[in-house]
Design an enzyme around this catalytic site. Structure first.
Site, mmCIF file in Angstrom:
data_model
loop_
_atom_site.group_PDB
_atom_site.id
_atom_site.type_symbol
_atom_site.label_atom_id
_atom_site.label_comp_id
_atom_site.label_asym_id
_atom_site.label_seq_id
_atom_site.Cartn_x
_atom_site.Cartn_y
_atom_site.Cartn_z
ATOM 1 N N ARG A 1 -50.521 -9.302 -1.926
ATOM 2 C CA ARG A 1 -51.438 -8.661 -0.903
ATOM 3 C C ARG A 1 -52.736 -7.952 -1.320
ATOM 4 N NH1 ARG A 1 -47.190 -7.066 3.849
ATOM 5 N NH2 ARG A 1 -46.526 -9.168 4.273
ATOM 6 N N LEU B 1 -38.514 -4.629 6.263
ATOM 7 C CA LEU B 1 -37.128 -4.536 7.239
ATOM 8 C C LEU B 1 -35.724 -4.518 6.408
ATOM 9 C CD1 LEU B 1 -38.080 -7.039 9.952
ATOM 10 C CD2 LEU B 1 -38.574 -4.690 10.203
ATOM 11 N N ASN C 1 -43.090 0.376 14.187
ATOM 12 C CA ASN C 1 -43.683 -0.566 13.405
ATOM 13 C C ASN C 1 -42.693 -1.938 13.414
ATOM 14 O OD1 ASN C 1 -46.111 0.517 12.910
ATOM 15 N ND2 ASN C 1 -45.610 1.063 10.906
ATOM 16 N N GLU D 1 -39.722 3.645 6.019
ATOM 17 C CA GLU D 1 -40.831 3.702 5.362
ATOM 18 C C GLU D 1 -41.477 5.170 5.349
ATOM 19 O OE1 GLU D 1 -43.998 1.844 7.631
ATOM 20 O OE2 GLU D 1 -45.749 2.236 5.925
ATOM 21 N N ALA E 1 -42.946 -6.064 13.773
ATOM 22 C CA ALA E 1 -43.003 -6.937 12.517
ATOM 23 C C ALA E 1 -42.945 -8.395 13.045
ATOM 24 C CB ALA E 1 -41.717 -6.434 11.542
ATOM 25 N N GLN E 2 -43.706 -9.209 12.313
ATOM 26 C CA GLN E 2 -43.876 -10.547 12.685
ATOM 27 C C GLN E 2 -43.069 -11.411 11.579
ATOM 28 O OE1 GLN E 2 -48.004 -11.641 12.905
ATOM 29 N NE2 GLN E 2 -48.399 -10.652 14.813
ATOM 30 N N ALA F 1 -40.849 15.932 16.787
ATOM 31 C CA ALA F 1 -40.365 16.970 16.082
ATOM 32 C C ALA F 1 -41.655 17.861 15.347
ATOM 33 C CB ALA F 1 -39.462 16.191 15.032
HETATM 34 C C1 SIN Z 1 -46.389 -10.346 7.982
HETATM 35 O O1 SIN Z 1 -45.891 -10.699 8.605
HETATM 36 O O2 SIN Z 1 -47.322 -10.822 7.294
HETATM 37 C C2 SIN Z 1 -46.380 -8.979 7.647
HETATM 38 C C3 SIN Z 1 -44.770 -8.821 7.055
HETATM 39 C C4 SIN Z 1 -44.591 -7.694 5.984
HETATM 40 O O3 SIN Z 1 -45.506 -6.652 6.188
HETATM 41 O O4 SIN Z 1 -43.899 -7.860 5.286
#
Ligand code: SIN
Length: 517
Positions: A274, A372, A42, A355, A46-47, A154
């Site tokens: 969110r 991150l 993931n 995570e 990540a963006q 694993a």
């Molecule tokens: C997003 O770029 O919207 C996701 C980044 C995140 O999950 O914190």
């Protein structure tokens, strides 16, 4: 049987695993084991970026308040303080490793804005390719000095006197390996891949958390699953993520008639937390309406968001119309292996980071771009701890006992549908009871076999995770952050404030009938 030995074995190759391996330096012999390829994580996808109070006008305290407000005060205050206070130094560590965060022409960092942040504090790289840039930079360092085993899963922790001393793994040809290690670090991610619409790498289905649970480690907060409001959709399927940073640059959510959807829903409108935005979109869609991101006000979209532009082009979604089809989907899971402030699980020798771990920093709903950050801060804490840990293993009596598998195996699609229907964005007691019953039935009939297939192993893991989600969500009779119950629609601080629902070894077993294993 093959045997491998190391001081530290890291399971998973996302940012937290790579960072742990890197920070252990040459003090420890480390092996990284991953079921996919090194880049299958993931983190790589990540963006948005990394949130950290790096600039003068910001403070760790402001970042802390934003984090616990988004988390609905379910956060662990001490670990959350550590996250935001230690974050800036770790960001500088990434820069030392060669991460090229985007800058303005004057050489200052560009700071993006995302949901529920009170100011712009998100560092990004390559526009919307932050994860790729960070992982690539670390990979260059890690692969120079570490053994990386790809394509090996694993499957069971090796315990001796109730302490973890390694892990059994199986490769694509079914070959078994005993990986003996003084410390085992689970860094294999969360379980969003168990939902039909998700933004994760397809390998992210909670395997590491099941391993820890099976070995007897405590797992907590499994009911908290974050649904990101804007997954890119085509013909009902998720084809990627549209970063919240796009809304940070001025995009708004609309329906097919162009009606703004967040206008009167929350003071922060499109940049509300969110969980709030996802619920609004969910209800609009339940109503039979389509949901879109209107990007017409976003300056220079293609230059700022090259990854999203590519995703749209690849999927035949025209950007010229200024309307991108989006829907909420599973994105991040707050629950995981219960760990302390340095990543120790409840089993000696077993650690978790990223995570897969529940450090308590995200509470009931993670603040944007804090994942991150968690990966690097807690990798650093874990590495500091492990460097000073004495090596433990003397003699091991290795015996493979086979693995427990389900006699009745559901399809992955069916399992995802059950979770989506009953443990999705909105939940009810009735639906969660049905989901619990579904998972109980499957877990009742099991058998132990010598040479299970990877598919059989993973299906049992997934059913176990499904059971943890459904039973924890049923137990939490309130709504808090990402966990929303239509039959208990308000936050109940009297009964639930700071209470974590934990799952421990064999808790699912009372449901087993005598005809079981
Ligand atoms: C997003 O770029 O919207 C996701 C980044 C995140 O999950 O914190």
């Amino acid at each position: 049987m093959n045997i491998r030995r190391s001081d530290v074995l890291v399971i998973g190759s996302g940012l937290s695993g790579l960072m742990t391996a890197q920070l252990l330096g040459l003090d420890k012999n480390v092996i990284i084991l991953t079921k996919g390829r090194l880049e299958t994580s993931n983190s790589y996808l990540a963006q948005g970026g990394i949130a950290a109070a790096v600039q003068e006008s910001d403070s760790w305290y402001s970042h802390f308040i934003d984090t616990i407000q988004a988390g609905r005060l379910h956060n662990n205050a001490e670990t959350t303080k550590a996250l935001v206070r230690e974050g800036p130094a770790m960001v500088h560590k990434l820069i030392e490793y060669g991460v090229d965060f985007d800058q303005e022409l004057d050489g200052h960092f560009q700071y993006g804005k995302e949901g529920a942040h009170s100011l712009s504090r998100i560092l990004h790289a390559g526009g919307d390719a932050t994860g790729k840039h960070v992982v690539e930079a670390l990979k260059r360092h890690v692969t120079e000095k570490r053994m990386v085993v790809e394509g090996e899963t694993a499957v069971e922790l090796i315990l001796q006197n109730n302490e973890c001393v390694g892990v059994w793994s199986i490769n694509g040809d079914g070959k078994l390996t005993a990986n003996i290690a003084s410390s085992v670090v689970i860094a294999s991610g969360g379980y969003s891949g168990l939902y039909p619409l998700h933004s994760n790498a397809s390998t992210i289905t909670g395997d590491g958390i099941s391993l820890a649970y099976d070995a007897g480690a405590l797992v907590s907060d499994m009911e908290f699953i974050q649904f990101h409001p804007t997954l890119l959709v085509k013909n009902g399927f998720g084809v990627g993520l549209v970063s919240e940073a796009v809304r940070g640059k001025g995009a708004i959510l609309i329906d097919e008639q162009g009606l703004p959807l967040m206008e009167n829903q929350h003071p922060m409108k499109d940049l509300a937390p969110r969980d709030v935005v996802s619920r609004v979109l969910y209800r609009v869609r339940q109503d039979g309406r389509e949901t879109f991101l209107d990007i017409r006000n976003v300056p220079d979209f293609q230059r700022n968001f090259p990854t999203i532009t590519r995703l749209c082009v690849e999927n035949g979604i025209p950007l010229e119309k200024g309307k991108i089809p989006v829907a909420p989907g599973a994105h991040f899971t707050m629950g995981g292996i219960d760990v302390d402030e340095v990543g120790r699980s409840t089993i000696k020798g077993l650690y978790a980071v990223g995570e897969a771990a529940n450090t308590g920093v995200h509470g009931a709903n993670r603040l944007a771009s804090n994942s991150l950050l968690e990966g690097i801060v807690f990798a650093n804490r874990l590495a500091d701890h492990l460097i000073n840990e004495p090596l433990r293993i003397a003699q091991i009596d290795l015996k493979w006992h086979g693995l427990e598998i389900l006699k009745q195996v559901p399809s992955h699609t069916q399992l995802c549908e059950v979770l989506n229907e009953y443990a999705g964005i909105e939940r009810t007691s009735e639906g969660l009871s049905q989901a619990t019953e579904y998972f109980n039935q499957l877990l009742q009939k099991t058998e132990r076999i010598e040479a299970p297939t990877l598919e059989q192993i993973q299906m049992r893991n997934q059913v176990l995770i499904g059971w943890m989600i459904a039973t924890s969500a049923l137990k939490r009779t309130e709504s808090r952050g990402s966990h929303f119950r239509t039959d208990f629609p308000t936050q109940d601080d009297v009964q639930w404030k700071q209470k974590r629902i934990k799952r421990g070894k064999f808790e699912h077993e009372p449901f087993k009938s005598s005809s079981g294993a």
